[in-house]
Design a protein around this motif. Structure first.
Motif, PDB file in Angstrom:
ATOM      1  N   LEU A   8       0.864  -1.187   0.000  1.00  0.00           N
ATOM      2  CA  LEU A   8       0.000   0.000   0.000  1.00  0.00           C
ATOM      3  C   LEU A   8       0.897   1.232   0.000  1.00  0.00           C
ATOM      4  O   LEU A   8       1.879   1.281   0.747  1.00  0.00           O
ATOM      5  CB  LEU A   8      -0.901   0.000   1.244  1.00  0.00           C
ATOM      6  CG  LEU A   8      -1.809  -1.216   1.440  1.00  0.00           C
ATOM      7  CD1 LEU A   8      -2.642  -1.051   2.702  1.00  0.00           C
ATOM      8  CD2 LEU A   8      -2.722  -1.424   0.240  1.00  0.00           C
ATOM      9  N   THR A   9       0.572   2.208  -0.825  1.00  0.00           N
ATOM     10  CA  THR A   9       1.451   3.383  -0.922  1.00  0.00           C
ATOM     11  C   THR A   9       0.918   4.607  -0.163  1.00  0.00           C
ATOM     12  O   THR A   9       1.684   5.365   0.407  1.00  0.00           O
ATOM     13  CB  THR A   9       1.702   3.769  -2.390  1.00  0.00           C
ATOM     14  OG1 THR A   9       0.446   3.998  -3.013  1.00  0.00           O
ATOM     15  CG2 THR A   9       2.451   2.663  -3.128  1.00  0.00           C
ATOM     16  N   HIS A  10      -0.389   4.798  -0.170  1.00  0.00           N
ATOM     17  CA  HIS A  10      -0.967   5.929   0.567  1.00  0.00           C
ATOM     18  C   HIS A  10      -2.484   5.770   0.607  1.00  0.00           C
ATOM     19  O   HIS A  10      -3.026   4.863  -0.044  1.00  0.00           O
ATOM     20  CB  HIS A  10      -0.600   7.276  -0.086  1.00  0.00           C
ATOM     21  CG  HIS A  10      -1.059   7.437  -1.504  1.00  0.00           C
ATOM     22  ND1 HIS A  10      -0.457   6.811  -2.576  1.00  0.00           N
ATOM     23  CD2 HIS A  10      -2.083   8.152  -2.040  1.00  0.00           C
ATOM     24  CE1 HIS A  10      -1.070   7.153  -3.693  1.00  0.00           C
ATOM     25  NE2 HIS A  10      -2.060   7.959  -3.401  1.00  0.00           N
ATOM     26  N   ILE A  11      -3.127   6.631   1.377  1.00  0.00           N
ATOM     27  CA  ILE A  11      -4.595   6.637   1.347  1.00  0.00           C
ATOM     28  C   ILE A  11      -4.998   7.411   0.100  1.00  0.00           C
ATOM     29  O   ILE A  11      -4.710   8.611  -0.012  1.00  0.00           O
ATOM     30  CB  ILE A  11      -5.182   7.261   2.626  1.00  0.00           C
ATOM     31  CG1 ILE A  11      -4.838   6.360   3.828  1.00  0.00           C
ATOM     32  CG2 ILE A  11      -6.706   7.418   2.509  1.00  0.00           C
ATOM     33  CD1 ILE A  11      -5.221   6.940   5.170  1.00  0.00           C
ATOM     34  N   GLU A  12      -5.597   6.704  -0.851  1.00  0.00           N
ATOM     35  CA  GLU A  12      -5.937   7.341  -2.123  1.00  0.00           C
ATOM     36  C   GLU A  12      -7.124   8.287  -1.939  1.00  0.00           C
ATOM     37  O   GLU A  12      -7.115   9.406  -2.413  1.00  0.00           O
ATOM     38  CB  GLU A  12      -6.252   6.266  -3.172  1.00  0.00           C
ATOM     39  CG  GLU A  12      -5.912   6.638  -4.608  1.00  0.00           C
ATOM     40  CD  GLU A  12      -6.919   7.540  -5.272  1.00  0.00           C
ATOM     41  OE1 GLU A  12      -6.558   8.243  -6.216  1.00  0.00           O
ATOM     42  OE2 GLU A  12      -8.099   7.556  -4.848  1.00  0.00           O
ATOM     43  N   HIS A  13      -8.162   7.785  -1.257  1.00  0.00           N
ATOM     44  CA  HIS A  13      -9.290   8.671  -0.949  1.00  0.00           C
ATOM     45  C   HIS A  13     -10.105   8.153   0.227  1.00  0.00           C
ATOM     46  O   HIS A  13      -9.983   6.997   0.618  1.00  0.00           O
ATOM     47  CB  HIS A  13     -10.208   8.887  -2.176  1.00  0.00           C
ATOM     48  CG  HIS A  13     -10.936   7.672  -2.660  1.00  0.00           C
ATOM     49  ND1 HIS A  13     -10.452   6.849  -3.658  1.00  0.00           N
ATOM     50  CD2 HIS A  13     -12.124   7.127  -2.310  1.00  0.00           C
ATOM     51  CE1 HIS A  13     -11.301   5.877  -3.903  1.00  0.00           C
ATOM     52  NE2 HIS A  13     -12.336   6.006  -3.095  1.00  0.00           N
ATOM     53  N   ILE A  31     -12.824   3.694   3.078  1.00  0.00           N
ATOM     54  CA  ILE A  31     -11.451   4.181   2.945  1.00  0.00           C
ATOM     55  C   ILE A  31     -10.813   3.417   1.796  1.00  0.00           C
ATOM     56  O   ILE A  31     -11.059   2.208   1.642  1.00  0.00           O
ATOM     57  CB  ILE A  31     -10.666   4.000   4.264  1.00  0.00           C
ATOM     58  CG1 ILE A  31      -9.262   4.588   4.156  1.00  0.00           C
ATOM     59  CG2 ILE A  31     -10.592   2.545   4.701  1.00  0.00           C
ATOM     60  CD1 ILE A  31      -8.569   4.727   5.501  1.00  0.00           C
ATOM     61  N   ALA A  32     -10.053   4.134   0.966  1.00  0.00           N
ATOM     62  CA  ALA A  32      -9.442   3.497  -0.210  1.00  0.00           C
ATOM     63  C   ALA A  32      -7.933   3.650  -0.151  1.00  0.00           C
ATOM     64  O   ALA A  32      -7.415   4.774  -0.031  1.00  0.00           O
ATOM     65  CB  ALA A  32      -9.976   4.130  -1.495  1.00  0.00           C
ATOM     66  N   PHE A  33      -7.232   2.521  -0.227  1.00  0.00           N
ATOM     67  CA  PHE A  33      -5.769   2.512  -0.234  1.00  0.00           C
ATOM     68  C   PHE A  33      -5.264   2.343  -1.662  1.00  0.00           C
ATOM     69  O   PHE A  33      -5.758   1.471  -2.395  1.00  0.00           O
ATOM     70  CB  PHE A  33      -5.227   1.339   0.588  1.00  0.00           C
ATOM     71  CG  PHE A  33      -5.534   1.414   2.051  1.00  0.00           C
ATOM     72  CD1 PHE A  33      -4.856   2.305   2.877  1.00  0.00           C
ATOM     73  CD2 PHE A  33      -6.495   0.588   2.625  1.00  0.00           C
ATOM     74  CE1 PHE A  33      -5.124   2.377   4.242  1.00  0.00           C
ATOM     75  CE2 PHE A  33      -6.771   0.646   3.977  1.00  0.00           C
ATOM     76  CZ  PHE A  33      -6.085   1.544   4.791  1.00  0.00           C
ATOM     77  N   ALA A  34      -4.273   3.131  -2.027  1.00  0.00           N
ATOM     78  CA  ALA A  34      -3.589   2.898  -3.299  1.00  0.00           C
ATOM     79  C   ALA A  34      -2.638   1.726  -3.111  1.00  0.00           C
ATOM     80  O   ALA A  34      -1.971   1.611  -2.077  1.00  0.00           O
ATOM     81  CB  ALA A  34      -2.811   4.141  -3.714  1.00  0.00           C
ATOM     82  N   VAL A  35      -2.613   0.838  -4.095  1.00  0.00           N
ATOM     83  CA  VAL A  35      -1.795  -0.363  -3.992  1.00  0.00           C
ATOM     84  C   VAL A  35      -0.985  -0.517  -5.270  1.00  0.00           C
ATOM     85  O   VAL A  35      -1.420  -0.091  -6.346  1.00  0.00           O
ATOM     86  CB  VAL A  35      -2.720  -1.591  -3.739  1.00  0.00           C
ATOM     87  CG1 VAL A  35      -3.572  -1.927  -4.942  1.00  0.00           C
ATOM     88  CG2 VAL A  35      -1.934  -2.799  -3.290  1.00  0.00           C
ATOM     89  N   LYS A  36       0.182  -1.113  -5.125  1.00  0.00           N
ATOM     90  CA  LYS A  36       0.961  -1.466  -6.328  1.00  0.00           C
ATOM     91  C   LYS A  36       0.633  -2.904  -6.686  1.00  0.00           C
ATOM     92  O   LYS A  36       0.815  -3.803  -5.857  1.00  0.00           O
ATOM     93  CB  LYS A  36       2.457  -1.340  -6.046  1.00  0.00           C
ATOM     94  CG  LYS A  36       2.967   0.083  -6.082  1.00  0.00           C
ATOM     95  CD  LYS A  36       4.473   0.103  -6.305  1.00  0.00           C
ATOM     96  CE  LYS A  36       5.101   1.444  -6.010  1.00  0.00           C
ATOM     97  NZ  LYS A  36       4.643   2.549  -6.809  1.00  0.00           N
ATOM     98  N   GLY A  37       0.111  -3.141  -7.903  1.00  0.00           N
ATOM     99  CA  GLY A  37      -0.182  -4.514  -8.326  1.00  0.00           C
ATOM    100  C   GLY A  37      -1.481  -5.027  -7.725  1.00  0.00           C
ATOM    101  O   GLY A  37      -1.487  -5.866  -6.822  1.00  0.00           O
TER     102      GLY A  37
END
Ligand code: CMX
Length: 136
Positions: free
Chosen positions: A3-8, A80-86
């Protein structure tokens, strides 16, 4: 899973027109996009706060997920939405850890992101989304 950050943060509101007055006139944010997501039965409004966005969610149909949420709980934080790689690997990881996925495969969501929702029963009552912007 990375997870890289809270996207929204998704916030259910009865009326975007009413709610945006608070976000714009009081908090000083700028609404940069309004988008209807027909298959989710919502209209969305987006505001940026650093790397994170606020997504206001107005239901377009009382039988949709946000319509039902507002009927039961009223306005408030919806997910809550987390940005993820892959995202595909992340879904596999979640499934193999026994997480109940609402979306077993990623699908297109607002802003053209690839998204998948986890069931709130698997995440301590917090409806959680993972998402990936394949253009980044
Ligand atoms: N956060 C936490 N819990 C929630 C919830 C939410 N946002 N929405 C529903 N629930 C809980 C309910 O309180 C209920 O709990 P209890 O069984 O303890 O009463 C349970 O989930 C079932 O609720 P329901 O009203 O019967 O709703 P459904 O089972 O029909 O659907 C859910 C619930 C989460 C599976 C559905 O809302 C869903 O698929 N959500 C994902 C998609 C979505 O929310 N789209 C809108 C946003 C789209 C966007 O951001 O673009």
């Amino acid at each position: 899973m990375q997870l890289t950050h809270i996207e929204h943060i998704g916030i259910a509101v009865k009326s975007i027109d009413d709610a945006r007055k608070y976000y714009e006139n009081v908090l000083g944010l700028t609404c940069y996009k309004i988008e209807e997501v027909a298959d989710q039965k919502v209209k969305t409004a987006f505001f940026k706060v650093g790397d994170t966005k606020i997504e206001l969610l107005e239901s377009t149909n009382p039988e949709g997920p946000v319509g039902k949420f507002i009927e039961k709980k009223g306005e408030g934080i919806h997910h809550i939405a987390f940005a993820v790689k892959g995202i595909d690997g992340a879904i596999e990881h979640l499934l193999s850890n026994g997480v109940q996925m609402i979306d077993q495969k990623s699908r297109k969501g607002a802003e053209g992101l690839d998204i998948a929702f986890l069931h709130p029963k698997s995440s301590m009552g917090v409806l959680t989304e993972i998402c990936e912007d394949i253009n980044k």
